[in-house]
Motif scaffolding. Structure first.
Motif, mmCIF file in Angstrom:
data_model
loop_
_atom_site.group_PDB
_atom_site.id
_atom_site.type_symbol
_atom_site.label_atom_id
_atom_site.label_comp_id
_atom_site.label_asym_id
_atom_site.label_seq_id
_atom_site.Cartn_x
_atom_site.Cartn_y
_atom_site.Cartn_z
ATOM 1 N N GLU A 93 0.827 -1.197 0.000
ATOM 2 C CA GLU A 93 0.000 0.000 0.000
ATOM 3 C C GLU A 93 0.861 1.246 0.000
ATOM 4 N N VAL A 94 0.454 2.234 -0.786
ATOM 5 C CA VAL A 94 1.104 3.539 -0.841
ATOM 6 C C VAL A 94 0.064 4.590 -0.461
ATOM 7 N N THR A 95 0.381 5.421 0.502
ATOM 8 C CA THR A 95 -0.523 6.498 0.901
ATOM 9 C C THR A 95 -0.108 7.788 0.202
ATOM 10 N N VAL A 96 -1.062 8.411 -0.473
ATOM 11 C CA VAL A 96 -0.793 9.632 -1.232
ATOM 12 C C VAL A 96 -1.641 10.767 -0.682
ATOM 13 N N ALA A 97 -1.008 11.879 -0.373
ATOM 14 C CA ALA A 97 -1.715 13.098 0.032
ATOM 15 C C ALA A 97 -1.742 14.038 -1.160
ATOM 16 N N ALA A 98 -2.930 14.490 -1.550
ATOM 17 C CA ALA A 98 -3.056 15.318 -2.749
ATOM 18 C C ALA A 98 -4.243 16.263 -2.612
ATOM 19 N N PHE A 99 -4.155 17.406 -3.286
ATOM 20 C CA PHE A 99 -5.260 18.350 -3.291
ATOM 21 C C PHE A 99 -6.310 17.906 -4.311
ATOM 22 N N ALA A 100 -7.536 18.428 -4.182
ATOM 23 C CA ALA A 100 -8.681 17.870 -4.913
ATOM 24 C C ALA A 100 -8.483 17.867 -6.419
ATOM 25 N N THR A 101 -8.031 18.988 -7.001
ATOM 26 C CA THR A 101 -7.875 19.031 -8.453
ATOM 27 C C THR A 101 -6.748 18.110 -8.901
ATOM 28 N N GLY A 102 -5.695 18.021 -8.097
ATOM 29 C CA GLY A 102 -4.606 17.106 -8.429
ATOM 30 C C GLY A 102 -5.071 15.662 -8.432
ATOM 31 N N GLY A 120 -0.892 -5.384 -7.719
ATOM 32 C CA GLY A 120 -0.572 -5.625 -6.317
ATOM 33 C C GLY A 120 -0.355 -4.360 -5.508
ATOM 34 N N ILE A 121 -0.260 -3.210 -6.180
ATOM 35 C CA ILE A 121 -0.032 -1.949 -5.487
ATOM 36 C C ILE A 121 -1.376 -1.290 -5.199
ATOM 37 N N ARG A 122 -1.662 -1.067 -3.929
ATOM 38 C CA ARG A 122 -2.897 -0.392 -3.524
ATOM 39 C C ARG A 122 -2.570 1.038 -3.139
ATOM 40 N N VAL A 123 -3.350 1.968 -3.625
ATOM 41 C CA VAL A 123 -3.129 3.385 -3.341
ATOM 42 C C VAL A 123 -4.230 3.880 -2.414
ATOM 43 N N ARG A 124 -3.828 4.446 -1.303
ATOM 44 C CA ARG A 124 -4.783 5.061 -0.368
ATOM 45 C C ARG A 124 -4.618 6.572 -0.464
ATOM 46 N N VAL A 125 -5.710 7.273 -0.718
ATOM 47 C CA VAL A 125 -5.668 8.708 -0.995
ATOM 48 C C VAL A 125 -6.133 9.504 0.210
ATOM 49 N N ARG A 126 -5.379 10.551 0.541
ATOM 50 C CA ARG A 126 -5.770 11.515 1.562
ATOM 51 C C ARG A 126 -5.921 12.877 0.894
ATOM 52 N N ASP A 127 -7.116 13.449 0.979
ATOM 53 C CA ASP A 127 -7.347 14.787 0.430
ATOM 54 C C ASP A 127 -6.667 15.802 1.335
ATOM 55 N N ALA A 128 -5.714 16.542 0.771
ATOM 56 C CA ALA A 128 -4.963 17.526 1.563
ATOM 57 C C ALA A 128 -4.623 18.708 0.670
ATOM 58 N N GLU A 129 -4.800 19.909 1.174
ATOM 59 C CA GLU A 129 -4.426 21.088 0.412
ATOM 60 C C GLU A 129 -2.939 21.030 0.074
ATOM 61 N N GLY A 130 -2.579 21.805 -0.959
ATOM 62 C CA GLY A 130 -1.209 21.739 -1.467
ATOM 63 C C GLY A 130 -0.135 22.015 -0.446
ATOM 64 N N ASP A 131 -0.449 22.836 0.584
ATOM 65 C CA ASP A 131 0.547 23.127 1.604
ATOM 66 C C ASP A 131 0.498 22.160 2.780
ATOM 67 N N GLU A 132 -0.482 21.233 2.777
ATOM 68 C CA GLU A 132 -0.609 20.269 3.864
ATOM 69 C C GLU A 132 0.058 18.941 3.542
ATOM 70 N N SER A 133 0.214 18.639 2.257
ATOM 71 C CA SER A 133 0.654 17.297 1.874
ATOM 72 C C SER A 133 2.132 17.057 2.158
ATOM 73 N N LEU A 134 2.972 18.072 1.962
ATOM 74 C CA LEU A 134 4.407 17.869 2.183
ATOM 75 C C LEU A 134 4.732 17.579 3.646
ATOM 76 N N PRO A 135 4.149 18.300 4.614
ATOM 77 C CA PRO A 135 4.382 17.916 6.019
ATOM 78 C C PRO A 135 3.924 16.497 6.328
ATOM 79 N N LEU A 136 2.859 16.025 5.665
ATOM 80 C CA LEU A 136 2.417 14.651 5.889
ATOM 81 C C LEU A 136 3.472 13.650 5.411
ATOM 82 N N VAL A 137 4.108 13.945 4.285
ATOM 83 C CA VAL A 137 5.175 13.066 3.787
ATOM 84 C C VAL A 137 6.380 13.118 4.723
ATOM 85 N N LEU A 138 6.781 14.318 5.097
ATOM 86 C CA LEU A 138 7.948 14.450 5.975
ATOM 87 C C LEU A 138 7.705 13.821 7.337
ATOM 88 N N GLY A 139 6.455 13.857 7.796
ATOM 89 C CA GLY A 139 6.129 13.269 9.087
ATOM 90 C C GLY A 139 5.851 11.785 9.047
#
Length: 304
Positions: A93-102, A120-139
């Protein structure tokens, strides 16, 4: 021996400037973060933090260790990627944080493509504004971000992240249909200096793009109405409440009743979209196929 888990704590504190904020990002208690930092100072034999106002900042020794921290954590990401590749790790599973239009423009098409090529790769999506997604990756709460450039965003050479450019798109002017400039083929932003504006709240990356475009045109936009939902922005423009700049992709399929949509005359405000992962993770066998699928999905998008 320095515990790399404590290096993650040090980096979080450096990023967030307070123990409390770092603890929230790491899903730890502030006391646990303080204990980890105390242990790290004991391991290194140096004071790594000092108080600064209501927060903390790194000492000179802390800055030295932070530079090595970026390299160590990136190397650990590479090690995990190589071990996963060795084990044939094409399922997970890969978790992706992305803004709505993206999500609509590139992530959803990439997931569809991935389902056929790498089931075999499952993608889990988290709706996050463009400035919220990078901290989620870093954290560590997300593996990959689909983000946009904004003031204060990590630079392209940031040692914590690897970035892949995806697409750039212009913002179009949205006017009430009865606006005097509605008949024009293109609209210069300077001609809207005296208008009331509708746009996203401060902190939204699109707010920064619009603000900068207006500043370059010689004025500060007078924001009369605020919404982070572009459907609401367009509806307000259609009601005659003001003018707006909206990313072109956000206008696709939208009800534009009562509005006139025109390209910008002269240099246009532009939203630059990219994918980002923690440095060292780009070649992970679960992440690389998704990055390739995102690039493929973005390849067909118009940039003008």
């Amino acid at each position: 021996m320095i515990d790399p888990r404590r290096l993650r704590v040090l980096r979080a504190v450096a990023d967030h400037r307070t123990v409390t904020a770092a603890a929230a990002a790491l899903y730890l208690t502030p006391s646990a973060v303080s204990q980890q930092l105390a242990a790290l100072e004991q391991e290194t034999g140096h004071a790594l933090l000092t108080r600064s106002g209501r927060g903390v900042r790194l000492t000179a020794a802390g800055d030295i260790l932070l530079g090595h921290t970026h390299e160590v954590l990136a190397q650990l990401e590479r090690a995990e990627a190589e071990l996963a590749a060795y084990a044939g790790g094409t399922a997970g599973e890969v978790t992706v944080a992305a803004f709505a239009t993206g999500i609509a423009e590139v992530l959803a098409p990439a997931i569809e493509q991935l389902a056929g090529a790498h089931p075999g790769i499952r993608v889990r999506v988290r709706d996050a504004e463009g400035d919220e997604s990078l901290p989620l990756v870093l954290g560590g709460q997300a593996d990959l971000a689909v983000a946009v450039e904004y003031r204060g965003a990590p630079r392209e050479d940031d040692p914590r992240l690897s970035r892949v450019p995806l697409y750039a798109e212009p913002f179009d002017v949205v006017l009430p249909a009865a606006h005097p400039l509605a008949p024009a083929e293109r609209v210069a932003l300077a001609e809207l200096a005296d208008s009331e504006w509708i746009g996203p709240y401060p902190g939204n990356p699109c707010h920064d793009v619009i603000q900068l475009a207006c500043e370059l045109a010689g004025f500060q936009p007078r924001l009369a109405h605020s919404s982070d939902d572009f459907r609401a922005v367009v509806a307000l423009a259609g009601a005659g409440a003001g003018v707006a700049l909206v990313p072109r992709s956000a206008l696709r399929g939208m009800e534009l009743k009562g509005t006139a949509v025109r390209p910008v005359a002269g240099p246009a405000a532009t939203r630059r979209v990219f994918a980002a992962v923690r440095r060292g993770a780009a070649d992970h066998p679960l992440i690389r196929p998704l990055l390739d699928a995102l690039s493929l999905a973005a390849g067909g998008l118009s940039t003008g």
